[in-house]
Design a protein around this motif. Structure first.
Motif, PDB file in Angstrom:
ATOM      1  N   GLY A 118     -20.883   9.552  -9.909  1.00 39.51           N
ATOM      2  CA  GLY A 118     -19.635   9.307  -9.202  1.00 39.51           C
ATOM      3  C   GLY A 118     -19.644   9.591  -7.717  1.00 39.51           C
ATOM      4  N   HIS A 119     -20.796   9.855  -7.135  1.00 39.35           N
ATOM      5  CA  HIS A 119     -20.866  10.140  -5.700  1.00 39.35           C
ATOM      6  C   HIS A 119     -20.750   8.843  -4.898  1.00 39.35           C
ATOM      7  N   GLU A 120     -19.906   8.829  -3.904  1.00 37.92           N
ATOM      8  CA  GLU A 120     -19.831   7.680  -3.004  1.00 37.92           C
ATOM      9  C   GLU A 120     -21.196   7.387  -2.369  1.00 37.92           C
ATOM     10  N   MET A 121     -21.957   8.447  -2.124  1.00 42.08           N
ATOM     11  CA  MET A 121     -23.243   8.292  -1.454  1.00 42.08           C
ATOM     12  C   MET A 121     -24.288   7.599  -2.327  1.00 42.08           C
ATOM     13  N   LEU A 122     -24.002   7.411  -3.601  1.00 40.29           N
ATOM     14  CA  LEU A 122     -24.928   6.644  -4.443  1.00 40.29           C
ATOM     15  C   LEU A 122     -25.109   5.230  -3.911  1.00 40.29           C
ATOM     16  N   LYS A 123     -24.106   4.732  -3.201  1.00 39.77           N
ATOM     17  CA  LYS A 123     -24.192   3.374  -2.664  1.00 39.77           C
ATOM     18  C   LYS A 123     -25.215   3.260  -1.537  1.00 39.77           C
ATOM     19  N   ALA A 124     -25.689   4.386  -1.028  1.00 42.01           N
ATOM     20  CA  ALA A 124     -26.719   4.347   0.006  1.00 42.01           C
ATOM     21  C   ALA A 124     -28.109   4.103  -0.577  1.00 42.01           C
ATOM     22  N   LEU A 125     -28.252   4.251  -1.897  1.00 43.90           N
ATOM     23  CA  LEU A 125     -29.550   4.043  -2.529  1.00 43.90           C
ATOM     24  C   LEU A 125     -29.787   2.557  -2.752  1.00 43.90           C
ATOM     25  N   PRO A 126     -30.964   2.055  -2.459  1.00 42.61           N
ATOM     26  CA  PRO A 126     -31.241   0.625  -2.617  1.00 42.61           C
ATOM     27  C   PRO A 126     -30.971   0.141  -4.039  1.00 42.61           C
ATOM     28  N   GLY A 127     -30.289  -0.988  -4.139  1.00 48.43           N
ATOM     29  CA  GLY A 127     -30.018  -1.589  -5.432  1.00 48.43           C
ATOM     30  C   GLY A 127     -28.887  -0.969  -6.212  1.00 48.43           C
ATOM     31  N   ASN A 128     -28.134  -0.056  -5.591  1.00 46.16           N
ATOM     32  CA  ASN A 128     -27.028   0.608  -6.290  1.00 46.16           C
ATOM     33  C   ASN A 128     -25.727   0.324  -5.533  1.00 46.16           C
ATOM     34  N   PRO A 129     -24.955  -0.679  -5.946  1.00 46.33           N
ATOM     35  CA  PRO A 129     -23.827  -1.136  -5.144  1.00 46.33           C
ATOM     36  C   PRO A 129     -22.515  -0.375  -5.354  1.00 46.33           C
ATOM     37  N   THR A 130     -22.488   0.613  -6.245  1.00 41.59           N
ATOM     38  CA  THR A 130     -21.218   1.250  -6.570  1.00 41.59           C
ATOM     39  C   THR A 130     -21.366   2.758  -6.729  1.00 41.59           C
ATOM     40  N   HIS A 131     -20.279   3.457  -6.458  1.00 43.15           N
ATOM     41  CA  HIS A 131     -20.241   4.893  -6.734  1.00 43.15           C
ATOM     42  C   HIS A 131     -20.065   5.162  -8.220  1.00 43.15           C
ATOM     43  N   ASP A 132     -19.582   4.173  -8.949  1.00 48.50           N
ATOM     44  CA  ASP A 132     -19.263   4.340 -10.368  1.00 48.50           C
ATOM     45  C   ASP A 132     -20.535   4.201 -11.198  1.00 48.50           C
ATOM     46  N   ALA A 133     -21.410   5.188 -11.036  1.00 49.12           N
ATOM     47  CA  ALA A 133     -22.726   5.115 -11.669  1.00 49.12           C
ATOM     48  C   ALA A 133     -23.278   6.520 -11.827  1.00 49.12           C
ATOM     49  N   SER A 134     -24.323   6.632 -12.621  1.00 51.63           N
ATOM     50  CA  SER A 134     -25.079   7.865 -12.753  1.00 51.63           C
ATOM     51  C   SER A 134     -26.537   7.566 -12.442  1.00 51.63           C
ATOM     52  N   VAL A 135     -27.136   8.400 -11.619  1.00 49.60           N
ATOM     53  CA  VAL A 135     -28.538   8.238 -11.236  1.00 49.60           C
ATOM     54  C   VAL A 135     -29.245   9.564 -11.467  1.00 49.60           C
ATOM     55  N   VAL A 136     -30.387   9.510 -12.139  1.00 46.87           N
ATOM     56  CA  VAL A 136     -31.160  10.718 -12.433  1.00 46.87           C
ATOM     57  C   VAL A 136     -32.280  10.864 -11.404  1.00 46.87           C
ATOM     58  N   LEU A 137     -32.247  11.958 -10.655  1.00 49.44           N
ATOM     59  CA  LEU A 137     -33.314  12.284  -9.725  1.00 49.44           C
ATOM     60  C   LEU A 137     -34.408  13.024 -10.483  1.00 49.44           C
ATOM     61  N   PRO A 138     -35.598  12.442 -10.622  1.00 42.60           N
ATOM     62  CA  PRO A 138     -36.666  13.126 -11.370  1.00 42.60           C
ATOM     63  C   PRO A 138     -37.114  14.408 -10.671  1.00 42.60           C
ATOM     64  N   ILE A 139     -37.502  15.393 -11.490  1.00 44.94           N
ATOM     65  CA  ILE A 139     -38.056  16.654 -10.996  1.00 44.94           C
ATOM     66  C   ILE A 139     -39.372  16.902 -11.714  1.00 44.94           C
ATOM     67  N   VAL A 140     -40.407  17.221 -10.946  1.00 40.84           N
ATOM     68  CA  VAL A 140     -41.729  17.477 -11.516  1.00 40.84           C
ATOM     69  C   VAL A 140     -42.199  18.847 -11.054  1.00 40.84           C
ATOM     70  N   ASP A 141     -42.933  19.549 -11.902  1.00 40.94           N
ATOM     71  CA  ASP A 141     -43.447  20.862 -11.529  1.00 40.94           C
ATOM     72  C   ASP A 141     -44.490  20.740 -10.421  1.00 40.94           C
ATOM     73  N   ASN A 142     -44.555  21.772  -9.594  1.00 44.35           N
ATOM     74  CA  ASN A 142     -45.497  21.788  -8.489  1.00 44.35           C
ATOM     75  C   ASN A 142     -46.920  22.068  -8.985  1.00 44.35           C
ATOM     76  N   SER A 143     -47.890  21.646  -8.211  1.00 48.23           N
ATOM     77  CA  SER A 143     -49.304  21.897  -8.501  1.00 48.23           C
ATOM     78  C   SER A 143     -50.085  21.745  -7.207  1.00 48.23           C
ATOM     79  N   GLN A 144     -51.188  22.448  -7.094  1.00 48.21           N
ATOM     80  CA  GLN A 144     -52.085  22.243  -5.961  1.00 48.21           C
ATOM     81  C   GLN A 144     -52.953  21.004  -6.148  1.00 48.21           C
ATOM     82  N   ASP A 145     -52.942  20.462  -7.354  1.00 46.02           N
ATOM     83  CA  ASP A 145     -53.708  19.252  -7.673  1.00 46.02           C
ATOM     84  C   ASP A 145     -52.764  18.056  -7.598  1.00 46.02           C
ATOM     85  N   MET A 146     -52.911  17.220  -6.578  1.00 47.82           N
ATOM     86  CA  MET A 146     -51.998  16.100  -6.388  1.00 47.82           C
ATOM     87  C   MET A 146     -52.080  15.094  -7.534  1.00 47.82           C
ATOM     88  N   ALA A 147     -53.239  14.992  -8.183  1.00 54.57           N
ATOM     89  CA  ALA A 147     -53.379  14.078  -9.315  1.00 54.57           C
ATOM     90  C   ALA A 147     -52.515  14.523 -10.483  1.00 54.57           C
TER      91      ALA A 147
END
Length: 205
Positions: A118-147
């Motif tokens: 429901g954030h108005e700022m969701l409309k700033a993300l490419p391909g997302n034309p409305t605030h009336d949406a839910s978007v999941v921001l992925p989170i990954v654990d840190n590592s010194q190995d980029m692979a």
């Protein structure tokens, strides 16, 4: 995708480093930025440089496999930038910020993602034309190995509806776009939503 010349990429990266540092999103020497070049190589920040004080000599070129093309040393996280360019051929610029709010969110939230609804700022993300949406921001654990990070985050980035961004836990935010302006917009929109979520919780406390 926008591919540009090395001189223009250097100017853009120096400018974005000052902008992110001014926001408080590039403390110490943290963060790294890159741009796809018109000759098939990539402009990236040199390892260990303060991003608010970058000069054009602090931006270097690497090949598509991460090899230095001018004898300078790229950040170890260059591999994560190149992984994004391989996954998303339309990507023209990648930014990595370290705001206290985003790093704090990544530490406070268990699991592999955080949902913005429901954030108005969701409309700033490419391909997302409305605030009336839910978007999941992925989170990954840190590592010194980029692979390890790349292998863990790739499935989430390729999922339907995934934003052009992800968080590394206790580390920072990656965001990208077709050009530098779009990458900046993605980073700023997500940082704003993270800060808003934090403010909302403080008001409810």
């Amino acid at each position: 995708m926008t591919a540009i010349s090395f001189p223009e990429a250097r100017r853009q990266i120096v400018a974005v480093g000052r902008w992110l540092d001014g926001k408080g999103w590039a403390p110490a020497t943290s963060g790294n930025y890159s741009v796809r070049l018109d000759d098939g190589s990539f402009a990236v920040t040199v390892s260990g440089r303060h991003k608010g004080r970058l000069g054009e000599e602090d931006v270097m070129r690497v090949s598509a496999d991460g090899a230095s093309l001018d004898g300078k040393k790229p950040s170890a996280e260059t591999a994560l930038h190149l992984a994004i360019y391989r996954l998303f051929p339309e990507a023209g610029a990648v930014l990595h910020s370290h705001s206290p709010d985003s790093v704090g969110l990544s530490r406070a939230v268990a699991g592999d993602g955080f949902t913005f609804t429901g954030h108005e700022m969701l409309k700033a993300l490419p391909g997302n034309p409305t605030h009336d949406a839910s978007v999941v921001l992925p989170i990954v654990d840190n590592s010194q190995d980029m692979a390890v990070i790349d292998g863990a985050i790739t499935p989430a980035l390729l999922a339907a509806g995934a934003p052009p961004a992800y968080l590394i836990r206790s580390h920072g935010l990656y965001g990208w776009g077709r050009d530098m302006a779009e990458a900046e917009r993605v980073i700023e929109a997500i940082e704003f939503m993270v800060a808003t979520e934090r403010a909302e919780r403080s008001f409810r406390a």
